[in-house]
Design a protein around this motif. Sequence first.
Motif, mmCIF file in Angstrom:
data_model
loop_
_atom_site.group_PDB
_atom_site.id
_atom_site.type_symbol
_atom_site.label_atom_id
_atom_site.label_comp_id
_atom_site.label_asym_id
_atom_site.label_seq_id
_atom_site.Cartn_x
_atom_site.Cartn_y
_atom_site.Cartn_z
ATOM 1 N N ARG A 67 -6.761 1.349 -2.995
ATOM 2 C CA ARG A 67 -5.681 0.417 -3.297
ATOM 3 C C ARG A 67 -5.727 0.017 -4.768
ATOM 4 O O ARG A 67 -4.701 -0.066 -5.432
ATOM 5 C CB ARG A 67 -5.796 -0.833 -2.406
ATOM 6 C CG ARG A 67 -4.681 -1.847 -2.686
ATOM 7 C CD ARG A 67 -4.724 -3.029 -1.727
ATOM 8 N NE ARG A 67 -4.334 -2.617 -0.392
ATOM 9 C CZ ARG A 67 -5.146 -2.605 0.665
ATOM 10 N NH1 ARG A 67 -6.401 -2.992 0.532
ATOM 11 N NH2 ARG A 67 -4.725 -2.214 1.842
ATOM 12 N N ASN A 68 -6.939 -0.238 -5.280
ATOM 13 C CA ASN A 68 -7.104 -0.597 -6.697
ATOM 14 C C ASN A 68 -7.732 0.599 -7.410
ATOM 15 O O ASN A 68 -8.939 0.796 -7.394
ATOM 16 C CB ASN A 68 -7.995 -1.833 -6.818
ATOM 17 C CG ASN A 68 -7.963 -2.411 -8.219
ATOM 18 O OD1 ASN A 68 -7.903 -1.680 -9.200
ATOM 19 N ND2 ASN A 68 -7.998 -3.737 -8.313
ATOM 20 N N TYR B 61 -9.348 2.089 7.246
ATOM 21 C CA TYR B 61 -9.246 0.833 6.509
ATOM 22 C C TYR B 61 -10.072 0.898 5.211
ATOM 23 O O TYR B 61 -9.631 0.444 4.150
ATOM 24 C CB TYR B 61 -9.729 -0.331 7.383
ATOM 25 C CG TYR B 61 -9.658 -1.677 6.705
ATOM 26 C CD1 TYR B 61 -8.452 -2.348 6.579
ATOM 27 C CD2 TYR B 61 -10.809 -2.259 6.159
ATOM 28 C CE1 TYR B 61 -8.378 -3.580 5.937
ATOM 29 C CE2 TYR B 61 -10.748 -3.480 5.518
ATOM 30 C CZ TYR B 61 -9.532 -4.144 5.411
ATOM 31 O OH TYR B 61 -9.464 -5.354 4.772
ATOM 32 N N SER B 62 -11.259 1.477 5.304
ATOM 33 C CA SER B 62 -12.125 1.595 4.120
ATOM 34 C C SER B 62 -11.485 2.480 3.064
ATOM 35 O O SER B 62 -11.506 2.160 1.860
ATOM 36 C CB SER B 62 -13.494 2.169 4.524
ATOM 37 O OG SER B 62 -14.143 1.321 5.434
ATOM 38 N N LYS C 40 -8.257 3.116 2.674
ATOM 39 C CA LYS C 40 -7.081 2.443 2.112
ATOM 40 C C LYS C 40 -7.499 1.373 1.103
ATOM 41 O O LYS C 40 -6.889 1.224 0.040
ATOM 42 C CB LYS C 40 -6.250 1.815 3.233
ATOM 43 C CG LYS C 40 -5.631 2.819 4.196
ATOM 44 C CD LYS C 40 -4.388 3.457 3.621
ATOM 45 C CE LYS C 40 -3.200 2.564 3.729
ATOM 46 N NZ LYS C 40 -1.950 3.240 3.304
ATOM 47 N N SER C 41 -8.574 0.615 1.438
ATOM 48 C CA SER C 41 -9.044 -0.440 0.540
ATOM 49 C C SER C 41 -9.633 0.147 -0.745
ATOM 50 O O SER C 41 -9.476 -0.407 -1.829
ATOM 51 C CB SER C 41 -10.100 -1.299 1.242
ATOM 52 O OG SER C 41 -9.554 -1.906 2.387
ATOM 53 N N THR C 42 -10.315 1.274 -0.590
ATOM 54 C CA THR C 42 -10.950 1.904 -1.759
ATOM 55 C C THR C 42 -9.917 2.353 -2.770
ATOM 56 O O THR C 42 -10.068 2.136 -3.977
ATOM 57 C CB THR C 42 -11.804 3.101 -1.311
ATOM 58 O OG1 THR C 42 -12.820 2.648 -0.413
ATOM 59 C CG2 THR C 42 -12.450 3.779 -2.506
ATOM 60 N N GLY D 77 0.819 -1.212 0.000
ATOM 61 C CA GLY D 77 0.000 0.000 0.000
ATOM 62 C C GLY D 77 0.852 1.260 0.000
ATOM 63 O O GLY D 77 1.999 1.263 0.445
ATOM 64 N N HIS E 196 -11.861 1.853 11.275
ATOM 65 C CA HIS E 196 -12.665 1.326 10.169
ATOM 66 C C HIS E 196 -12.703 2.299 8.997
ATOM 67 O O HIS E 196 -12.677 1.884 7.830
ATOM 68 C CB HIS E 196 -14.079 1.019 10.660
ATOM 69 C CG HIS E 196 -14.135 -0.085 11.657
ATOM 70 N ND1 HIS E 196 -13.859 -1.401 11.332
ATOM 71 C CD2 HIS E 196 -14.426 -0.073 12.991
ATOM 72 C CE1 HIS E 196 -13.978 -2.151 12.417
ATOM 73 N NE2 HIS E 196 -14.314 -1.376 13.437
#
Length: 509
Positions: free
Chosen positions: A402-403, A395-396, A398-400, A374, A392
């Motif tokens: 990432r791609n 985390y959301s 970072k996940s959003t 990341g 949370h």
Amino acid sequence: MNRSIYKLIFRKMRGHLSQLLGMGLLVIVGVAFFITLTTIYRSYEENAEHLFKTQNYAEVTFYGSFADSDVEKVLDQGGIDQAQGRFVQDYKEGEVTLRVISLTNSINDPYLYEGTFPQTSEECLILKKHAVARQIEIGDRLIVDEHELIVKGIVASPEYIYLVQNDRAMMAQGERFGVVFVRADYFDGSINEIVASGNIETAAADKIGNVIGATRSVLRADQLNYNLYQDDLNQIRTFAYIFPLIFALLIVMIVYVMLKRTIAKEQRQIGVFKALGVEGSEIIFIYVAQAGIIALVSAILGCFVAMLLCDTIIGFFSAMFEVPGLSFILYPFLWAGMVLLSLAICMLSALVSIWHVLKPLPAQLLRVRMPSGGRKLLLERITFIWRRLSFHTRYSLKSTFRNKGRFLAVTLGMCGSCALLTFSFGFFNSAEHTQSVYFKEFARYDVLMEFDVTPLAVEHPVIKYLDRINKALMMPVIIDDEEYRLVIVESDFDMQEIETKKLEDGVIL
């Protein structure tokens, strides 16, 4: 390629069915949207131009008071092929204004939907929009200026593709304004319009107008009816290209992201294929063919959906304009072009997303894929905000991000969906709302009166009614290089009341 390749393709399609169906739905909507609007655009243009040509829409119209000799003068001018005089007069019967036009021969001919042309001065033709609005049928009787006319036919006119009353009432209501065509012997007196066809430019039309003493000369290209027709053509064509372009971008992103994820999941399987001697072109074909099959089927379905929707959309447009023969027309080259374009977009997107698997060796593909590391978000660098976010939320975010490809595809999909919903609801409500607002808030008048301008050398008719107690603003204005006197009075100024009062007081006017 052997049969096992094709079996593998369909087996993989079954596993990715939900993603492929989403892509196919976008192809269907995009193709249907483009074909529908392009078909309407081409059909509208072809039928309107055919109407102008067959009914010989006048190239120029001269307004004024003319004699028969003026028509001969127009015919003697260069560039004029035909010229005829006619009489046009508006009559008001209650709340309905009827424009009575004398028929000409081979210029501005009405297009006959049903019935026959009038044989006597007591018969007439009526414009379809007015007939439909007032439920007038052939054989019904109209009262025009205390004369009774029998309706012998329902027509359309190249002059009234749009039901335009004049420059100040561009959106006439069908039940309150109509056009009636009568024989030339219905009117007594001189003609007030000359219509002519030929190859005429603005300078030539003005010159001819000066020769015959016309108050106004208007070319076809400058008429409001023709301008509205051209504007609508341009808007339909613009819509036909903008929204399918949005769908094309969404399709590219969906195919790219979908196959990227698929390749990432099936990386070791691809490595096995390469180790067993399967060529890279065959591996690429396995994945590209999936997008191609869905694109082909969806594009064909989109063409048939367009065929079903086209007449419905044309019916909506017909509420605004009247063009005989406007209907769905099958354009084979348009259909074939959209199918090929859909195939090209989907297969090229798939090819770009899968091309990178040709470079690694089988041993590299057989290794377990390491997750990408990341990176810091821009928001992380703003520490006083990042610290206040919960775990949370961090985390959301970072996940959003990432791609980035998947995030961009989702964002574009949401934007396209909202744009289409807004357009669809607004498009079908705009025509009715615009007409309602126009007649209730803008065109808030019951009678429209037009007067000839008074030259400066002539005493203005309002001046004799003014005295010291009346307030008025008088100023000179220039119209067509000539100076006139403009008098603006208060809204409660009543010439009739002042005249009556002066007569009662014994004042001689």
